[in-house]
Design an enzyme around this catalytic site. Structure first.
Site, PDB file in Angstrom:
ATOM      1  N   ASP A  39      85.109  41.827 118.658  1.00 21.15           N
ATOM      2  CA  ASP A  39      85.139  40.495 117.914  1.00 21.15           C
ATOM      3  C   ASP A  39      84.265  40.675 116.574  1.00 21.15           C
ATOM      4  O   ASP A  39      83.346  41.768 116.460  1.00 21.15           O
ATOM      5  CB  ASP A  39      84.449  39.333 118.813  1.00 21.15           C
ATOM      6  CG  ASP A  39      84.894  38.078 118.335  1.00 21.15           C
ATOM      7  OD1 ASP A  39      85.927  37.363 119.040  1.00 21.15           O
ATOM      8  OD2 ASP A  39      84.303  37.516 117.273  1.00 21.15           O
ATOM      9  N   ASP A  63      85.735  43.727 112.044  1.00 25.81           N
ATOM     10  CA  ASP A  63      86.129  42.860 110.909  1.00 25.81           C
ATOM     11  C   ASP A  63      87.616  43.435 110.654  1.00 25.81           C
ATOM     12  O   ASP A  63      87.867  44.379 110.051  1.00 25.81           O
ATOM     13  CB  ASP A  63      85.550  43.131 109.540  1.00 25.81           C
ATOM     14  CG  ASP A  63      86.046  42.087 108.520  1.00 25.81           C
ATOM     15  OD1 ASP A  63      86.961  41.425 108.838  1.00 25.81           O
ATOM     16  OD2 ASP A  63      85.385  41.989 107.557  1.00 25.81           O
ATOM     17  N   TYR A 156      99.455  29.665 108.296  1.00 25.84           N
ATOM     18  CA  TYR A 156      99.295  30.076 109.745  1.00 25.84           C
ATOM     19  C   TYR A 156     100.586  30.061 110.451  1.00 25.84           C
ATOM     20  O   TYR A 156     100.781  31.285 110.957  1.00 25.84           O
ATOM     21  CB  TYR A 156      98.394  28.844 110.552  1.00 25.84           C
ATOM     22  CG  TYR A 156      98.333  29.224 111.814  1.00 25.84           C
ATOM     23  CD1 TYR A 156      97.513  30.044 112.299  1.00 25.84           C
ATOM     24  CD2 TYR A 156      99.038  28.437 112.955  1.00 25.84           C
ATOM     25  CE1 TYR A 156      97.427  30.164 113.630  1.00 25.84           C
ATOM     26  CE2 TYR A 156      98.826  28.681 114.186  1.00 25.84           C
ATOM     27  CZ  TYR A 156      98.030  29.619 114.744  1.00 25.84           C
ATOM     28  OH  TYR A 156      97.814  29.699 116.193  1.00 25.84           O
ATOM     29  N   LYS A 160     102.403  33.612 112.156  1.00 20.46           N
ATOM     30  CA  LYS A 160     102.896  33.875 113.238  1.00 20.46           C
ATOM     31  C   LYS A 160     104.332  34.189 113.655  1.00 20.46           C
ATOM     32  O   LYS A 160     104.763  34.695 114.403  1.00 20.46           O
ATOM     33  CB  LYS A 160     102.550  32.454 114.186  1.00 20.46           C
ATOM     34  CG  LYS A 160     101.162  32.394 114.431  1.00 20.46           C
ATOM     35  CD  LYS A 160     100.494  33.407 115.205  1.00 20.46           C
ATOM     36  CE  LYS A 160      98.847  33.186 115.304  1.00 20.46           C
ATOM     37  NZ  LYS A 160      98.420  34.334 115.998  1.00 20.46           N
TER      38      LYS A 160
END
Length: 251
Positions: A39, A63, A156, A160
């Site tokens: 993370d 990152d 977004y 996806k």
């Protein structure tokens, strides 16, 4: 008696300090997996590790929008473990912004994290698996936003849609090596610190979900475990939807 389908299996999870990441890590840990948690938020990652009961837990502050940092994650896993058995591309960002006001920087940040990072991770971890003869599994976190457009989620949704096609293409290319590549579409889960949603939004999502609730810790994570297991050994290039009927149609 709990299952131990993943006893001593080496599992890499990105976005591990988030809501879904924590649930996924807990689910794998409960079945005996060794975990490598990634993370960008060091403090949150440390906290998430503290609540886990796993045979082995390693962590890496990554990152995923920076290629050098991604490479460092891959090299760290290779140094400590060799090739992993399972990689879960869970990290992502959900910026709510209309395309007409989205800057190129904002667009690139979403595409880099949601699409380019899974591309790099699958490509480079797969090379390790092939070199070491590991018949591994990749599962990426997609979204219902890949099924239908919506105002404020253009970049977004595009990321996806691309992720699902990336999943299919890698599945075809890696099939000869018995490496499987799949995706999961989770339902809405409140509580994200990265993409904070209002209580009103959460209530609205419950109202438009046929099964009438938000996603919980035993929903998408169990689908990911299934796709990663020997029980799903003949499944690749698939996207499994676990969203309470949200994308099935309109109530």
């Amino acid at each position: 008696m709990s299952q131990q389908r993943f006893k001593d299996k080496k599992v890499v999870i990105t976005g591990a300090a988030g809501v879904f990441g924590g649930w996924i890590a807990q689910a794998f840990a409960a079945e005996g997996a060794r975990l490598y948690l990634s993370d960008i938020r060091a403090e949150a990652l440390e906290q998430s590790v503290g609540g886990l009961h796993a045979s082995e837990v390693k962590r890496h502050v990554t990152d995923l929008t920076d290629e050098a940092s991604v490479n460092d994650l891959i090299h760290s896993v290779e140094r400590d473990w060799g090739a992993p058995d399972i990689v879960v591309n869970n990290a992502g960002i959900y910026p709510y912004r209309r395309l007409m006001t989205t800057s190129l920087e904002e667009w690139s940040q979403t595409i880099d994290l949601n699409l380019a990072a899974p591309f790099l991770l699958i490509q480079r971890f797969a090379k390790l698996m092939i070199a070491q003869g590991v018949e591994g599994s990749f599962v990426s976190m997609s979204s219902g936003a890949a099924k239908a457009a919506g105002v404020g989620m253009g970049n977004y949704s595009v990321s996806k849609v691309g992720l699902e096609m990336l999943t299919k293409t890698f599945a075809l290319e890696l099939a000869e090596h018995r490496i499987r590549v799949n995706a999961v579409v989770p339902g809405y889960a409140p509580g994200s610190e990265v993409s904070v949603m209002t209580p009103e939004h959460t209530q609205r999502m419950i109202e438009i979900t046929p099964l009438g609730r938000t996603s919980g810790p035993n929903d998408a994570p169990q689908a990911i475990l299934y796709l990663s297991s020997e029980q799903a050994s003949f499944i690749t290039g698939a996207t499994l939807t676990v969203d309470g009927g949200r994308t099935a149609g309109i109530l």
